[in-house]
Design a protein around this motif. Structure first.
Motif, mmCIF file in Angstrom:
data_model
loop_
_atom_site.group_PDB
_atom_site.id
_atom_site.type_symbol
_atom_site.label_atom_id
_atom_site.label_comp_id
_atom_site.label_asym_id
_atom_site.label_seq_id
_atom_site.Cartn_x
_atom_site.Cartn_y
_atom_site.Cartn_z
ATOM 1 N N THR A 137 24.370 19.920 8.784
ATOM 2 C CA THR A 137 23.764 20.526 9.967
ATOM 3 C C THR A 137 22.484 21.253 9.606
ATOM 4 O OG1 THR A 137 26.023 20.894 10.774
ATOM 5 C CG2 THR A 137 24.238 21.936 12.000
ATOM 6 N N ALA A 138 22.526 22.035 8.530
ATOM 7 C CA ALA A 138 21.373 22.838 8.140
ATOM 8 C C ALA A 138 20.169 21.966 7.783
ATOM 9 C CB ALA A 138 21.743 23.740 6.965
ATOM 10 N N ILE A 139 20.408 20.895 7.039
ATOM 11 C CA ILE A 139 19.303 20.007 6.680
ATOM 12 C C ILE A 139 18.706 19.370 7.932
ATOM 13 C CG2 ILE A 139 18.769 17.792 5.580
ATOM 14 C CD1 ILE A 139 20.598 18.602 3.297
ATOM 15 N N GLY A 140 19.567 18.957 8.852
ATOM 16 C CA GLY A 140 19.075 18.359 10.087
ATOM 17 C C GLY A 140 18.231 19.315 10.899
ATOM 18 N N LEU A 141 18.698 20.555 11.064
ATOM 19 C CA LEU A 141 17.957 21.528 11.867
ATOM 20 C C LEU A 141 16.658 21.941 11.185
ATOM 21 C CD1 LEU A 141 20.876 23.766 13.182
ATOM 22 C CD2 LEU A 141 19.789 21.796 14.276
ATOM 23 N N GLU A 142 16.696 22.077 9.867
ATOM 24 C CA GLU A 142 15.465 22.411 9.133
ATOM 25 C C GLU A 142 14.438 21.297 9.285
ATOM 26 O OE1 GLU A 142 12.575 24.171 6.877
ATOM 27 O OE2 GLU A 142 14.423 25.103 7.665
ATOM 28 N N VAL A 144 14.150 19.249 11.759
ATOM 29 C CA VAL A 144 13.698 19.125 13.152
ATOM 30 C C VAL A 144 12.818 20.276 13.576
ATOM 31 C CG1 VAL A 144 14.452 19.039 15.552
ATOM 32 C CG2 VAL A 144 15.694 17.747 13.812
ATOM 33 N N ILE A 145 13.204 21.527 13.219
ATOM 34 C CA ILE A 145 12.511 22.678 13.796
ATOM 35 C C ILE A 145 12.212 23.767 12.769
ATOM 36 C CG2 ILE A 145 14.560 24.000 14.490
ATOM 37 C CD1 ILE A 145 13.111 24.465 17.226
ATOM 38 N N GLY A 146 12.374 23.461 11.490
ATOM 39 C CA GLY A 146 11.964 24.403 10.456
ATOM 40 C C GLY A 146 10.460 24.599 10.471
ATOM 41 N N SER A 149 8.125 21.686 10.048
ATOM 42 C CA SER A 149 8.297 20.545 10.953
ATOM 43 C C SER A 149 7.122 20.422 11.916
ATOM 44 C CB SER A 149 9.599 20.700 11.761
ATOM 45 O OG SER A 149 9.489 21.795 12.658
ATOM 46 N N SER A 150 6.928 19.218 12.412
ATOM 47 C CA SER A 150 5.871 18.994 13.405
ATOM 48 C C SER A 150 6.189 19.708 14.705
ATOM 49 C CB SER A 150 5.700 17.489 13.652
ATOM 50 O OG SER A 150 6.919 16.902 14.081
ATOM 51 N N LEU A 151 7.477 19.827 15.049
ATOM 52 C CA LEU A 151 7.850 20.511 16.287
ATOM 53 C C LEU A 151 7.493 21.984 16.225
ATOM 54 C CD1 LEU A 151 9.185 20.759 19.044
ATOM 55 C CD2 LEU A 151 11.414 20.909 17.899
ATOM 56 N N PHE A 152 7.833 22.661 15.133
ATOM 57 C CA PHE A 152 7.504 24.079 15.031
ATOM 58 C C PHE A 152 5.992 24.282 15.118
ATOM 59 C CE2 PHE A 152 6.101 27.783 12.693
ATOM 60 C CZ PHE A 152 6.868 28.795 13.251
ATOM 61 N N ASN A 153 5.246 23.469 14.403
ATOM 62 C CA ASN A 153 3.792 23.626 14.423
ATOM 63 C C ASN A 153 3.211 23.359 15.813
ATOM 64 O OD1 ASN A 153 2.461 24.080 11.554
ATOM 65 N ND2 ASN A 153 4.301 22.863 11.255
ATOM 66 N N LYS A 154 3.794 22.423 16.530
ATOM 67 C CA LYS A 154 3.343 22.162 17.906
ATOM 68 C C LYS A 154 3.606 23.387 18.785
ATOM 69 C CE LYS A 154 4.340 19.196 21.896
ATOM 70 N NZ LYS A 154 5.181 18.078 22.421
ATOM 71 N N LEU A 155 4.800 23.941 18.679
ATOM 72 C CA LEU A 155 5.139 25.120 19.469
ATOM 73 C C LEU A 155 4.259 26.312 19.107
ATOM 74 C CD1 LEU A 155 9.047 24.874 19.266
ATOM 75 C CD2 LEU A 155 7.591 24.175 21.189
ATOM 76 N N ALA A 197 12.191 17.353 22.544
ATOM 77 C CA ALA A 197 12.114 16.964 21.132
ATOM 78 C C ALA A 197 13.503 16.688 20.565
ATOM 79 C CB ALA A 197 11.422 18.064 20.333
ATOM 80 N N PHE A 198 14.471 17.509 20.925
ATOM 81 C CA PHE A 198 15.832 17.313 20.430
ATOM 82 C C PHE A 198 16.420 16.007 20.963
ATOM 83 C CE2 PHE A 198 17.315 21.882 19.233
ATOM 84 C CZ PHE A 198 16.292 21.938 18.298
ATOM 85 N N ALA A 199 16.106 15.677 22.215
ATOM 86 C CA ALA A 199 16.603 14.422 22.792
ATOM 87 C C ALA A 199 16.051 13.224 22.017
ATOM 88 C CB ALA A 199 16.209 14.325 24.257
ATOM 89 N N GLU A 200 14.790 13.306 21.602
ATOM 90 C CA GLU A 200 14.197 12.226 20.817
ATOM 91 C C GLU A 200 14.860 12.113 19.443
ATOM 92 O OE1 GLU A 200 10.047 13.038 20.677
ATOM 93 O OE2 GLU A 200 9.714 12.653 22.819
ATOM 94 N N VAL A 201 15.195 13.260 18.863
ATOM 95 C CA VAL A 201 15.852 13.256 17.554
ATOM 96 C C VAL A 201 17.236 12.623 17.655
ATOM 97 C CG1 VAL A 201 16.915 14.743 15.809
ATOM 98 C CG2 VAL A 201 14.591 15.197 16.595
ATOM 99 N N VAL A 202 17.972 12.959 18.704
ATOM 100 C CA VAL A 202 19.302 12.381 18.888
ATOM 101 C C VAL A 202 19.214 10.871 19.038
ATOM 102 C CG1 VAL A 202 21.250 12.240 20.490
ATOM 103 C CG2 VAL A 202 20.333 14.480 19.840
ATOM 104 N N GLU A 203 18.178 10.404 19.736
ATOM 105 C CA GLU A 203 18.031 8.967 19.976
ATOM 106 C C GLU A 203 17.503 8.229 18.739
ATOM 107 O OE1 GLU A 203 15.583 5.882 22.918
ATOM 108 O OE2 GLU A 203 15.591 8.043 23.325
ATOM 109 N N GLN A 204 16.497 8.814 18.070
ATOM 110 C CA GLN A 204 15.812 8.098 17.004
ATOM 111 C C GLN A 204 16.229 8.550 15.600
ATOM 112 O OE1 GLN A 204 11.622 8.599 17.783
ATOM 113 N NE2 GLN A 204 11.823 7.955 19.916
ATOM 114 N N GLY A 205 16.733 9.780 15.472
ATOM 115 C CA GLY A 205 17.076 10.320 14.165
ATOM 116 C C GLY A 205 15.867 10.886 13.448
#
Length: 283
Positions: A137-142, A144-146, A149-155, A197-205
């Motif tokens: 879980t931790a590796i996945g969350l890091e 995605v949003i660590g 990550s591109s998501l954190f930088n976008k936000l 973003a999370f929905a895309e991760v669930v779909e694409q990994g």
């Protein structure tokens, strides 16, 4: 009651849990505190703060046999009566959240937001199995949003979060959940961006590159713990309570695959398990 950070956090826990004691503020209430008696305190102390309910861990340049003898001699000189095993009665808790959203107005200049996902994956788990769940879980969350990550930088670039925004995953044999949060000038847009973003991760990994980046960071953090006697003693003790060994973590991380992490993310990041807590400025 006057602390916005405390309120946004415990409101989220209350949103997560219907029956579990995690929903109860650890400080209690004015009513419950007023009913505490000397006998209550002694009963609590004698039940939990007793050598038979204790783990002792020491890290340093010491002789284990000598330290063990010192402790054994010290305890043998005391007149302790062994207490019965502590029986922890945990209420049954379903996977659904208690409330999807909780909001409160307080004296803050910028809204505070915390959100996360309730997780029963670790229920009843101990030892290596729970450590695997924790780090998958931790590796996945890091990834995605660590902060790398591109998501954190976008936000961050959009001004929706500041550098204090972060995530955590709390796991025990009795409960587990992920938490995300910080300050945000626009909580609704932040939640919308993260949800998409999370929905895309669930779909694409997550990608192999993001997986390796996050895993290498975790390995580095664990190695840093091994290099600190104070931190090693703390984490070793924590893992003892989980019937696990902190020295098993590196092999677990090295054996992990991106497929395992993506499977774990798909099981964890589900809309029906999400809850949101927001503290907004008073008008």
């Amino acid at each position: 009651d006057d602390d916005p950070d405390w309120q946004v956090y415990f409101n989220l826990l209350r949103a997560f849990y219907k029956h579990h004691t995690m929903a109860i503020d650890i400080a209690g209430t004015v009513e419950s505190i007023s009913k505490i008696t000397k006998e209550t305190l002694y009963k609590c102390y004698n039940t939990f703060y007793h050598p038979s309910n204790m783990a002792f861990v020491i890290c340093g340049d010491v002789d284990p046999e000598q330290i063990g003898k010192v402790i054994a001699d010290n305890q043998a000189a005391k007149d302790y009566e062994r207490q019965p095993d502590v029986e922890r009665l945990m209420p049954e808790e379903g996977p659904e959240v208690n409330e999807a959203r909780v909001e409160k107005k307080m004296a803050v200049s910028i809204p505070k937001v915390q959100f996360g996902y309730k997780d029963l994956a670790s229920a009843g788990q101990t030892g290596q199995k729970m450590a695997e769940t924790e780090y998958q879980t931790a590796i996945g969350l890091e990834a995605v949003i660590g902060k790398s990550s591109s998501l954190f930088n976008k936000l961050y670039e959009q001004g929706l979060v500041d550098k204090a925004f972060g995530w955590s995953y709390d796991v025990t044999p009795f409960y587990s959940h992920s938490l995300f949060g910080g300050k945000s000038k626009d909580p609704e847009r932040l939640l919308e961006e993260v949800e998409q973003a999370f929905a895309e991760v669930v779909e694409q990994g997550i990608t192999e590159a993001d997986f390796n980046r996050a895993r290498n960071k975790m390995i580095g953090q664990v190695l840093a713990i091994y290099d600190s006697p104070r931190m090693l003693a703390r984490y070793y003790t924590t893992y003892v309570t989980r019937q696990a060994n902190v020295f098993d973590v590196i092999p677990i991380l090295e054996a992990m695959t991106v497929e395992q992490v993506n499977e774990r993310l798909r099981a964890h990041i589900r809309p029906e398990y999400r809850a949101v807590s927001i503290v907004r400025p008073s008008e």
